[in-house]
Motif scaffolding. Structure first.
Motif, PDB file in Angstrom:
ATOM      1  N   GLU A  20      38.550 -50.814 -87.248  1.00 42.42           N
ATOM      2  CA  GLU A  20      37.708 -49.480 -87.536  1.00 42.42           C
ATOM      3  C   GLU A  20      38.600 -48.446 -88.629  1.00 42.42           C
ATOM      4  O   GLU A  20      39.781 -48.350 -88.237  1.00 42.42           O
ATOM      5  CB  GLU A  20      37.526 -48.736 -86.100  1.00 42.42           C
ATOM      6  CG  GLU A  20      36.743 -49.538 -85.242  1.00 42.42           C
ATOM      7  CD  GLU A  20      36.178 -48.768 -83.879  1.00 42.42           C
ATOM      8  OE1 GLU A  20      36.664 -47.662 -83.769  1.00 42.42           O
ATOM      9  OE2 GLU A  20      35.844 -49.639 -82.933  1.00 42.42           O
ATOM     10  N   GLY A  21      38.192 -48.209 -89.549  1.00 40.87           N
ATOM     11  CA  GLY A  21      38.745 -47.829 -90.587  1.00 40.87           C
ATOM     12  C   GLY A  21      39.626 -48.586 -91.611  1.00 40.87           C
ATOM     13  O   GLY A  21      40.095 -48.012 -92.468  1.00 40.87           O
ATOM     14  N   THR A  22      39.803 -49.597 -91.242  1.00 39.70           N
ATOM     15  CA  THR A  22      40.518 -50.643 -92.103  1.00 39.70           C
ATOM     16  C   THR A  22      39.333 -51.673 -92.635  1.00 39.70           C
ATOM     17  O   THR A  22      39.275 -51.609 -93.933  1.00 39.70           O
ATOM     18  CB  THR A  22      41.724 -51.362 -91.551  1.00 39.70           C
ATOM     19  OG1 THR A  22      40.981 -52.182 -90.163  1.00 39.70           O
ATOM     20  CG2 THR A  22      42.690 -50.536 -91.228  1.00 39.70           C
ATOM     21  N   PHE A  23      38.720 -52.163 -91.857  1.00 41.98           N
ATOM     22  CA  PHE A  23      37.389 -52.941 -92.280  1.00 41.98           C
ATOM     23  C   PHE A  23      36.416 -52.391 -92.288  1.00 41.98           C
ATOM     24  O   PHE A  23      35.557 -52.228 -93.162  1.00 41.98           O
ATOM     25  CB  PHE A  23      37.515 -54.455 -91.492  1.00 41.98           C
ATOM     26  CG  PHE A  23      36.142 -55.274 -91.802  1.00 41.98           C
ATOM     27  CD1 PHE A  23      35.942 -55.801 -92.915  1.00 41.98           C
ATOM     28  CD2 PHE A  23      35.381 -55.615 -90.535  1.00 41.98           C
ATOM     29  CE1 PHE A  23      34.617 -56.337 -93.414  1.00 41.98           C
ATOM     30  CE2 PHE A  23      34.222 -56.546 -90.949  1.00 41.98           C
ATOM     31  CZ  PHE A  23      34.082 -56.858 -92.193  1.00 41.98           C
ATOM     32  N   TYR A  24      35.707 -51.548 -91.445  1.00 45.48           N
ATOM     33  CA  TYR A  24      34.875 -50.833 -90.987  1.00 45.48           C
ATOM     34  C   TYR A  24      34.871 -49.810 -91.581  1.00 45.48           C
ATOM     35  O   TYR A  24      35.993 -49.015 -91.426  1.00 45.48           O
ATOM     36  CB  TYR A  24      34.330 -51.048 -89.572  1.00 45.48           C
ATOM     37  CG  TYR A  24      33.939 -52.204 -88.861  1.00 45.48           C
ATOM     38  CD1 TYR A  24      32.841 -52.852 -89.404  1.00 45.48           C
ATOM     39  CD2 TYR A  24      34.908 -52.575 -87.874  1.00 45.48           C
ATOM     40  CE1 TYR A  24      32.648 -53.950 -88.984  1.00 45.48           C
ATOM     41  CE2 TYR A  24      34.335 -53.910 -87.090  1.00 45.48           C
ATOM     42  CZ  TYR A  24      33.317 -54.630 -87.721  1.00 45.48           C
ATOM     43  OH  TYR A  24      33.024 -55.758 -86.969  1.00 45.48           O
ATOM     44  N   PRO A  25      33.931 -49.024 -92.219  1.00 47.72           N
ATOM     45  CA  PRO A  25      34.087 -47.540 -92.893  1.00 47.72           C
ATOM     46  C   PRO A  25      34.170 -46.569 -91.297  1.00 47.72           C
ATOM     47  O   PRO A  25      33.680 -46.945 -90.250  1.00 47.72           O
ATOM     48  CB  PRO A  25      32.700 -47.459 -93.283  1.00 47.72           C
ATOM     49  CG  PRO A  25      32.096 -48.723 -93.779  1.00 47.72           C
ATOM     50  CD  PRO A  25      32.671 -49.675 -92.955  1.00 47.72           C
ATOM     51  N   GLU A  26      35.184 -45.738 -91.612  1.00 48.92           N
ATOM     52  CA  GLU A  26      35.517 -44.650 -90.280  1.00 48.92           C
ATOM     53  C   GLU A  26      34.286 -44.266 -89.818  1.00 48.92           C
ATOM     54  O   GLU A  26      34.064 -43.850 -88.263  1.00 48.92           O
ATOM     55  CB  GLU A  26      36.320 -43.863 -90.852  1.00 48.92           C
ATOM     56  CG  GLU A  26      37.821 -44.193 -91.278  1.00 48.92           C
ATOM     57  CD  GLU A  26      38.690 -43.066 -91.444  1.00 48.92           C
ATOM     58  OE1 GLU A  26      38.207 -41.890 -91.426  1.00 48.92           O
ATOM     59  OE2 GLU A  26      39.926 -43.421 -91.832  1.00 48.92           O
TER      60      GLU A  26
END
Length: 267
Positions: A20-26
């Motif tokens: 979360e926040g690295t691969f997935y948008p925050e």
């Protein structure tokens, strides 16, 4: 017939907080993580099915959230593969396959039967197990792959059994478990497990280039002589094969980046 099979690179599961926040948008809601992951990758290996059964509605929901050509590989129940006598696993196999997984339809990929590192090769017992794996479930064709993690499986007798039953074996890039790169089925399945959280793409560029070359050779129907085989003398039929390459375990934080980077190299 195409000159090459389809190459699908992916990850294990789609819920992992460090993504979360690295691969997935925050700002992405958790309930949309599968939708997003399947828009970025071409396959996911589901680990949850190893620990417990799912409802048919769950499989149907997963299928509804992914693109048309996206594939789920399902890890089979541990209650089946952890049996002392595999020849007695028929009822357990049937229970796993009848839980509703065919609700995935065309999204259903290989069934991964993973064995404990302590499980040793017994030709009669393992052959009996392979004979129990059905070709179809509810009219849907099944593809089976086994992951064995004991050195005793590195024998031509094991390769011969797999080829007889048209079952693939995991080519494991792992620090401890044996690599068995024999091509015994109509597809190839590799698990890339020696990545690093310190590398932005899980595997560095040199290793990504190397694996890109390897999966393209497999997809075109070739074999890779410089990887360890159980039977170096076994020569698979020269025909296109689908290839599944999953970034698993070590380097998990950056596994999605690794899968995307490898996919970009082979597309």
């Amino acid at each position: 017939m195409t000159k090459s099979g389809t190459i699908r690179c992916g990850i294990g599961g789609w819920t992992f907080d460090p993504w979360e926040g690295t691969f997935y948008p925050e700002t992405l809601a958790k309930k949309r993580q599968l939708e997003y992951a399947s828009s970025q990758l071409k396959a996911i290996e589901v680990n949850g099915t190893y620990y417990g059964s799912q409802k048919p509605e769950t499989f149907a929901k997963w299928a509804s959230e992914v693109p048309e050509d996206f594939i789920f590989s399902l890890k089979a129940s541990r209650f089946t593969t952890n049996k002392k006598v595999l020849a007695e696993a028929g009822e357990s196999i049937g229970k796993f396959l009848s839980q509703g997984l065919t609700e995935l339809g065309s999204h259903l990929g290989p069934i991964l039967w993973q064995f404990m590192p302590t499980k040793k090769f017994d030709a009669d017992d393992f052959g009996a197990f392979l004979a129990l794996l059905p070709e179809k479930q509810d009219g849907l064709t099944l593809r089976h792959v086994v992951e064995v993690r004991h050195d005793s499986f590195r024998t031509p007798e094991f390769t011969a059994l797999l080829a007889k039953h048209k079952v693939a074996v995991v080519c494991a890039d792992h620090f401890d478990y044996p690599m068995i790169a024999d091509v015994t089925g109509d597809f190839v399945y590799t698990r890339l497990q020696t990545g690093s959280d310190d590398v932005e793409t899980c595997y560095d560029d040199k290793r990504l280039d190397l694996w890109a070359d390897r999966v393209k050779i497999w997809a075109a129907g070739g074999d890779i002589a410089d990887l360890a085989h159980a039977d170096p003398g076994h020569k698979p039929d020269k025909k296109p094969r689908d290839v599944f390459a999953f970034f698993i375990s070590e380097g998990k934080v950056n596994a999605p980046n690794g899968a995307r980077a490898l996919q970009q190299r082979v597309d």
